[in-house]
Enzyme design. Sequence first.
Site, PDB file in Angstrom:
ATOM      1  N   HIS A 329      63.420 -37.857 -14.934  1.00  0.00           N
ATOM      2  CA  HIS A 329      63.344 -35.870 -15.172  1.00  0.00           C
ATOM      3  C   HIS A 329      63.075 -36.346 -16.859  1.00  0.00           C
ATOM      4  CE1 HIS A 329      64.664 -33.371 -17.336  1.00  0.00           C
ATOM      5  NE2 HIS A 329      64.631 -31.835 -16.050  1.00  0.00           N
ATOM      6  N   ASP A 388      66.578 -31.355  -8.295  1.00  0.00           N
ATOM      7  CA  ASP A 388      65.926 -30.837  -7.094  1.00  0.00           C
ATOM      8  C   ASP A 388      65.960 -32.049  -5.697  1.00  0.00           C
ATOM      9  OD1 ASP A 388      64.323 -28.767  -8.050  1.00  0.00           O
ATOM     10  OD2 ASP A 388      63.576 -30.353  -9.062  1.00  0.00           O
TER      11      ASP A 388
END
Length: 453
Positions: A329, A388
């Site tokens: 991320h 996700d």
Amino acid sequence: MNSYEEYRKKVERYVDLCDNIGGIDKSLYTKYDVKRGLRDSDGRGVLTGLTEISDVSGFKEVNGERIPIEGELFFQGYDVRELVKGFGQGNHGFEETIFLLLFGELPTEEELKDFMQIIGYLRPLPDNFNRDVIMKAPSRNIMNVLERCVLTLYSYDDNPDDISVAHVLSQSLSLIARFPVIAAYGYQSYRHKFMDSSLVIHRPKPELSTAENILRLLRPDATFTDLEAQVLDVCLVLHAEHGGGNNSTFTTHVITTTGTDTYSAVAGSLGSLKGPRHGGANLKVQQMVADLKANVEDTEDDAQVKAYLDKLLKKQAFDKAGLIYGMGHAIYTLSDPRAQILKSYARKLSEAEGFMKEFELYDRIERLAKELIVKHRDVQKPVCANVDLYSGFVYSVLKIPVELFTPMFAIARIAGWSAHRIEELANNGKIIRPAYKYVGTHREYLPMKERNW
């Protein structure tokens, strides 16, 4: 021009001209200190605005040095972990989150009751809208349906260009309420048109939460369990907002500063989210896992799964992009709080629905990928799973079709977009206009007879 073939031949003649586009010397970006992607050289986003809506953090500053920390996400100052805990076993946490993002405070019991009545009242689409707009031109991409319907709703607003905070709030509540219905009806029309399936249209129930209505609208029998609604509700909460710097929310700010209408601003944000590099990542995870299953004999064997993940990083498997989707991320380092929360609910749902073997595979991917990525990339910060990795899996267990994975993101994020649009309008900021430096060459004009290319 008498045929499509003639048209294509003429167009192909110009394709070669495009070869000259995008040939900018990469060293010029360093020379002029260009913040590509609006990021500094260390990957941090360039500071372009201020917000009170949410706070996202994966580092802390100690004596000028960035130290990785467990990921933190705050909505209007409240830790998202505490919010989800506070919602308990209910399935209206998303409605509480919408209220919090828009108004800056958590609702009282009476305020939440009134607010849910307002959302329920606004949820139905205008008369014949489904027939005349959604069903008349079904799309294979439900994000396209959302964009088209949002822009069409402009015509149903008596004063669509009014950008006073009061009117924008009214427009925002209407869009927040209607997004699930538009997405569900768009999907049902898609199935009917392109998959030759029966057309099943349920009406939303005003007394049900957003999560409950989504499951009701998508399922032929309109039934669902309390646990299913609770898990979907948590998904919506976790996707509702994530700071002002993510691509689609920044798009909201950019468009809002032009003074345009709410429908145009939201359509632009939808266009941003539709891109697979932003809103479609959980679908990529699902596709990657499907490829893993097809190429790994024993998915319960750490060594075999690790060998496949190693091939991914070496660009030898799946889409050969060199990525393990669902990992890493831009901000979070040690952990993504959304992923941790959703993982716990994914486990609970898997135990109830008989998907524990599948859940354990995702857990195995997370555990093995962390060390492999650090080893391959020689990265300076820890790598964690992002939301996700588990969201697509949860949607699959909930029997939500892959065509709705990104629209589900939009159904949640419209809450954050709305809060940021109102904040931008209330602050009356300048129009956002970054700079681009010209690095081409100036040329003399040539009369048409002298042009030869």
